[in-house]
Each structure stands twice: as structure tokens, then as C-alpha cells.
Design a protein around this motif. Sequence first.
Motif, PDB file in Angstrom:
ATOM      1  N   ASN A 156      -0.216  -7.702  23.635  1.00 29.36           N
ATOM      2  CA  ASN A 156       0.865  -6.837  23.156  1.00 29.36           C
ATOM      3  C   ASN A 156       1.323  -7.212  21.750  1.00 29.36           C
ATOM      4  N   GLU A 157       0.462  -7.891  20.983  1.00 25.63           N
ATOM      5  CA  GLU A 157       0.850  -8.313  19.641  1.00 25.63           C
ATOM      6  C   GLU A 157       1.172  -7.122  18.740  1.00 25.63           C
ATOM      7  N   LYS A 158       0.412  -6.008  18.907  1.00 24.34           N
ATOM      8  CA  LYS A 158       0.671  -4.835  18.083  1.00 24.34           C
ATOM      9  C   LYS A 158       2.052  -4.273  18.390  1.00 24.34           C
ATOM     10  N   VAL A 159       2.373  -4.227  19.667  1.00 24.86           N
ATOM     11  CA  VAL A 159       3.701  -3.718  20.052  1.00 24.86           C
ATOM     12  C   VAL A 159       4.795  -4.656  19.547  1.00 24.86           C
ATOM     13  N   LYS A 160       4.542  -5.965  19.633  1.00 24.60           N
ATOM     14  CA  LYS A 160       5.534  -6.932  19.167  1.00 24.60           C
ATOM     15  C   LYS A 160       5.768  -6.774  17.671  1.00 24.60           C
ATOM     16  N   THR A 161       4.684  -6.541  16.918  1.00 23.70           N
ATOM     17  CA  THR A 161       4.827  -6.366  15.473  1.00 23.70           C
ATOM     18  C   THR A 161       5.638  -5.125  15.149  1.00 23.70           C
ATOM     19  N   GLU A 162       5.337  -4.020  15.871  1.00 27.09           N
ATOM     20  CA  GLU A 162       6.073  -2.788  15.618  1.00 27.09           C
ATOM     21  C   GLU A 162       7.549  -2.932  15.969  1.00 27.09           C
ATOM     22  N   VAL A 163       7.809  -3.594  17.097  1.00 23.91           N
ATOM     23  CA  VAL A 163       9.206  -3.772  17.498  1.00 23.91           C
ATOM     24  C   VAL A 163       9.917  -4.708  16.518  1.00 23.91           C
ATOM     25  N   GLY A 164       9.200  -5.740  16.040  1.00 22.17           N
ATOM     26  CA  GLY A 164       9.806  -6.632  15.046  1.00 22.17           C
ATOM     27  C   GLY A 164      10.167  -5.900  13.774  1.00 22.17           C
ATOM     28  N   LYS A 165       9.274  -4.988  13.324  1.00 21.20           N
ATOM     29  CA  LYS A 165       9.592  -4.194  12.140  1.00 21.20           C
ATOM     30  C   LYS A 165      10.778  -3.263  12.410  1.00 21.20           C
ATOM     31  N   GLU A 166      10.822  -2.733  13.632  1.00 22.07           N
ATOM     32  CA  GLU A 166      11.943  -1.849  13.978  1.00 22.07           C
ATOM     33  C   GLU A 166      13.269  -2.616  13.957  1.00 22.07           C
ATOM     34  N   VAL A 167      13.243  -3.886  14.452  1.00 23.39           N
ATOM     35  CA  VAL A 167      14.457  -4.698  14.423  1.00 23.39           C
ATOM     36  C   VAL A 167      14.865  -4.991  12.986  1.00 23.39           C
ATOM     37  N   ALA A 168      13.863  -5.327  12.139  1.00 20.74           N
ATOM     38  CA  ALA A 168      14.180  -5.615  10.744  1.00 20.74           C
ATOM     39  C   ALA A 168      14.762  -4.401  10.040  1.00 20.74           C
ATOM     40  N   ALA A 169      14.173  -3.201  10.310  1.00 23.56           N
ATOM     41  CA  ALA A 169      14.703  -1.994   9.682  1.00 23.56           C
ATOM     42  C   ALA A 169      16.120  -1.693  10.163  1.00 23.56           C
ATOM     43  N   ALA A 170      16.344  -1.858  11.481  1.00 21.47           N
ATOM     44  CA  ALA A 170      17.690  -1.606  12.005  1.00 21.47           C
ATOM     45  C   ALA A 170      18.693  -2.607  11.456  1.00 21.47           C
ATOM     46  N   ARG A 171      18.271  -3.854  11.333  1.00 24.43           N
ATOM     47  CA  ARG A 171      19.181  -4.878  10.811  1.00 24.43           C
ATOM     48  C   ARG A 171      19.497  -4.626   9.342  1.00 24.43           C
ATOM     49  N   ARG A 172      18.498  -4.213   8.578  1.00 17.86           N
ATOM     50  CA  ARG A 172      18.741  -3.904   7.167  1.00 17.86           C
ATOM     51  C   ARG A 172      19.657  -2.688   7.035  1.00 17.86           C
ATOM     52  N   LYS A 173      19.438  -1.686   7.899  1.00 19.64           N
ATOM     53  CA  LYS A 173      20.286  -0.498   7.855  1.00 19.64           C
ATOM     54  C   LYS A 173      21.726  -0.850   8.189  1.00 19.64           C
ATOM     55  N   GLN A 174      21.905  -1.716   9.199  1.00 21.02           N
ATOM     56  CA  GLN A 174      23.266  -2.129   9.556  1.00 21.02           C
ATOM     57  C   GLN A 174      23.894  -2.936   8.417  1.00 21.02           C
ATOM     58  N   HIS A 175      23.077  -3.786   7.788  1.00 20.96           N
ATOM     59  CA  HIS A 175      23.590  -4.594   6.681  1.00 20.96           C
ATOM     60  C   HIS A 175      24.058  -3.699   5.533  1.00 20.96           C
ATOM     61  N   LEU A 176      23.248  -2.696   5.190  1.00 21.50           N
ATOM     62  CA  LEU A 176      23.598  -1.796   4.095  1.00 21.50           C
ATOM     63  C   LEU A 176      24.858  -1.006   4.422  1.00 21.50           C
TER      64      LEU A 176
END
Length: 662
Positions: A156-176
Motif C-alpha cells: 500500500n505504499e502508493k496509497v500511503k504516498t497519496e494520503v501523505g500528499k493529501e495531508v500535506a496539502a490539507a495542512r498547508r491549506k489550513q496554515h494559509l
Amino acid sequence: MPAVDKLLLEEALQDSPQTRSLLSVFEEDAGTLTDYTNQLLQAMQRVYGAQNEMCLATQQLSKQLLAYEKQNFALGKGDEEVISTLHYFSKVVDELNVLHTELAKQLADTMVLPIIQFREKDLTEVSTLKDLFGLASNEHDLSMAKYSRLPKKKENEKVKTEVGKEVAAARRKQHLSSLQYYCALNGLQYRKRMAMMEPMIGFARGQINFFKKGAEMFSKSMDSFLSSVADMVQSIQVELEAEADKMRVSQQELLSVDESVYTPDVDVAAPQVNRNLIQKAGYLNLRNKTGLVTTTWERLYFFTQGGNLMCQPRGAVAGGLIQDLDNCSVMAVDCEDRRYCFQITTPNGKSGIILQAESRKENEEWICAIHNISRQIYLTDNPEAVAIKLNQPALQAVTPITSFGKKQETSCPSQNPKNSETENDKIVPKSTVSIPETEELIAPGTPIQFDIVLPATEFLDQNRGSRRTNPFGETEDESFPEAEDSLLQQMFIVRFLGSMAVKTDSTTEVIYEAMRQVLAARAIHNIFRMTESHLMVTSQTLRLIDPQTQVSRASFELNSVTQFAAHQENKRLVGFVIRVPESTGEESLSTYIFESNSEGEKICYAINLGKEIIEVQKDPEALAQLMQSIPLTNDGKYVLLSDQPDDNDGSPSENRGAESEA
């Protein structure tokens, strides 16, 4: 209440409960300001439209100006100047209320329009940014929940990578969104003061220009007052622009950080872990049981305070006690196919809470911090130095005082059973005790086994052509003797740390060296998981029992135990040497290291007593004399004083009477 300057933009990314509490104060102030602005605008519109009721309208305006002082704004910076100015304007309005008959155009341009612009532009912007911040926070929480449920399977490494990117995008959006929201709330404190005074300046000047009779009232002193108010507004505008520039630069610096700041588990392979922490804070997922087989996970903010683990939900003013960490144990566990989970166990052996960290680094740092706190390092004069000393990767600390040396003073049971009869009557000076070299005790490069299922002697058997024997002394058709047939019976809660082959059993130094190497290997390789068992000591065997299934994991004949000792500094560490015959006719030696919930000397005392029972069983009179000194249970079994069950959990008591009995 003391004035609060502004929201710190540097705290936006952490989004701690303290920041949320401070944010709620600003939001309350903005809500109060919105309500007051609407009321003030209604009063000004009444002045504008009430040509025939100007007197009543100006009276209402005068009252409303005085009401600003009673609003109880949570943030009161600069309100003293606003209040005093509004008080003066209220008096002017009371004097002019009989003179105003028609101010439609001038009032619309100089009084009503600025306050409408303030409400529609500034207050509406704050409300919109608040909604965007709430949506971004919810999106981040959902993405973190999805990330926390990721399985540990490699496919599930591909899924983990996608979810990690989704978390980073959500965290950046919340930060902004949080940065924009904080800047708007900080700027609102300046715009609030300007918006309160600018309409009244226009109102007063309109009155001067519109009414000739007002010339008698608006003297030079009034003109100078209006000029000073205008200068004050201009200075506030300058402060706002300077603060806006600072916040803009700070916002750009905070947003220019590396992408790893937003990624929860950026360095999975080799994270930089600080193992010397004596305090820790951050978000963790708490496992809660909702039924017999159902559980829920709640993301909360945890922090350590002294020897306590505290929890603080969002919006809470202070944290609450979750777990007392003194003398507790912590280990990594597998829980519901979730990663980075660890469990805190109470000193009496009861399973405590299970928590999940968001990354491997956070998981290991939390485990190290709780482990350091459980040893009460925080009570020392220099806890940081003590933590560094105790957590050296190679554990090159001072060699522990052997329990052999202690035996000379307190008749400690940690001894060599072969020479017990002669050594009990001798006092050996420390200068005559020779400590063997490490190579004489354990061969360099000897592998260490950290799982109780696979013993250390298995490594020695892999290169032999003969059939491998069971290192625990068992055979396929061997049956354990029943506990009911034993004169001695005592239970201890232990956790297996490791085992390894040794070269000699002539001294207890081999046990201390094995302890040092096992703990060093665990520290270097980041191994925190330990197998918990019940160690049953009888007059015939040592048995390791699974606490869940009550199935025997291993059994050692008491006659095969040639050495046993407890650590002098860490009293919960205990080990023993087993001599096991092999099919080739030779004998192999293995050392097993455990961590006990009670003192290790109690286990050594029980083993020594069992071996004494074996020796005196050949002499009935000696056996009877020995049994008279040991308490007798209701079912006729001889137990130690520390063997009495605890009233709370039924586990063996840690009564120090056993040590004094020794």
C-alpha cells in the motif's frame, strides 16, 4: 482584564489548544464589534433619515456613543482613547440635536458611508475568513484521520504516498487560511478604532458647514479637538500599515519553509530522534473502547507535566490528568492495523492507555520521553545530563555493583549455587575479586535474540549438523510438572528483554555483561517491544506462562540454572544462566535477561529457595526445618511473604518482607 496585543502568526501551524483559546477571545471580540457596529449604523441611519425626528435620533446616537464603554470588549487595547473621544462627541450631539433638520447628503457621505464600508469590507472579510479557516481545519482533521488509518502493508505504499500528499496539502491549506485569518483579526483591532471615530469627524464637520449658527458652538477649541482626533486616527493608520507590513513579511517567511514541515512522516527510514527528552507535547490519537469489541480513536493534544501525562482538548482552558508516569512502563504495540502505536502500562502490570503518533519520529520520541519520566529523571538537579548519561547508545555507564558483593553484607541470594555452601561462611574482600574480561564471558559478535519464541542458542545450532535441541530444556513429548506437586510456588510479572549464548557460568559478571549488551542493542536498534509473561518459580522448575492463554511458553529445570543475579542500580533487571545438554554430548550456556514489575532480588531469593529445597529434600529433617521458616497458604503451599496477592488486581504483592526474610 490585561490587554492582549495580537495573535502570533508563528503559532498558526502548530494549532495548539492555547492558540485556539486565544483565537476564541479574538473571535468573541469580533462578534461583539459586529453587534456594536450594526447598532451604531442603525443609529446613524436614523439620524440620516429622521429629518423631522432629528432630536430623538441624535439623542439615541448620543446614548449609543456612551454605550461603547459598556460593551466589555475582550481586547481593550486603545479603547481608553476611543471612550474618552466618544464621550466628548456625545456631549456635542446633545447640544446640536435641536439644530439638525436636514443633513441627507452630507450625512450620507461623511457619516453613514464610512461605517457601512467598515462593516461590509472589514467585518465581512473576517467572517468569510473564519468560515474558510473552519473548512480548512475540518479538511485537515479528515485527512489526518484517513492518514492514521493507513495499514502497515508494503503493497500500500502508493496509497500511503497519496494520503501523505493529501495531508500535506490539507495542512498547508489550513496554515494559509489561519495566517490570513489571524492577520485580519489583528488588523481589525486598528480598523475598529478608526471606524468608530471617522464617521463622527464627518458628522461634526458636516454640522459646522451646514449650520451657520453652529459657528457659535464650534469654537477654535472644538476645531483643535477635531484636528487632534484626526491626527490620532492618522497615527493609528500608520501603525496599522507598519503592522500589516510586518505581518506580510512574517507570513511570507513562514510560508517559505520546506515541504517537509507539512508532511507528517517525511523521514521514515532514519528519523533524527532525540532520546534525552524529559518533557514532550503534541497531538496523539487516543484509543477508547466503546463496547466489547468496538473502539474509537480521538485526536487530542497531550503534554507531560512533571511525572504526569496531561490531555487538553481543543478549546479547553487547561489540561487534565490522564496517566501517572512514575514507575510505569511503555512499549510499542500492534493495534488494529495502525502504525506508530504504543502502550503505557501501570507499575502493577495493568494495561493502561494506547496512543498513536503521526510519525515514526514522534512515536520513538514519545516512548523515550515517557521512559525517561518513568525513571523520575525530572526530579534530579540536572535532568538533561542524567537523561543523556542513561541513554548513551553504547550504554558505557559505570559497571553495576554486583549482587555478589552485596551478599557479603546482606546475604543476598544472587550467587553461584555450586559454591553456596562454602561462600556463605566467607567474606571476600573487594580487592581479591577479579573481574574477567568481556571476551572471556561472551564471545565477540554473539547474536542477541529479542523474542522469547526464538532463543539465543538457536544461532549456535544453525552451523551444527546434529538435530537442534530445544534451548528451554523441553522435548516434544515432555510434560511440565504440575504446580500442585511443588513445595514452593511464586508468580512474578516479567518482560523478556533478550537472550544470548555465553562462554562461562563461573561468575555473575557474565549476567551483568549480558544485561549491558542487550540494553545497548535495544537502544541502538530502536527496539522497544517486549514480551510480557508470568514467571512461576517452583521447587522444580522455572516456567514462563502466557498471561492471556495461561499456556507455558518455556520451562527450565531448576537444576539447570547455574547462575542468577539482579542489577544493583536498576532493581527491576534480573537474569539467569541456563546449562542445556546437547545431542552431541556437549553442553551450551545461555543467559536470559528480564525486566520485572517487582524487585529482581525477590526473584533471585525465590530461585535460591527452590534450589535449597531441592538440596534438603534428601534430608527430611533439614527439609522440615527449612519449611518452618516459610509461610503456608490455605491449600498447603509454601510461598514467600511477597507472594501474597494484591487486593486490587490479584498480582503478586511487592511487599519488601521477602527481602528482609532473606
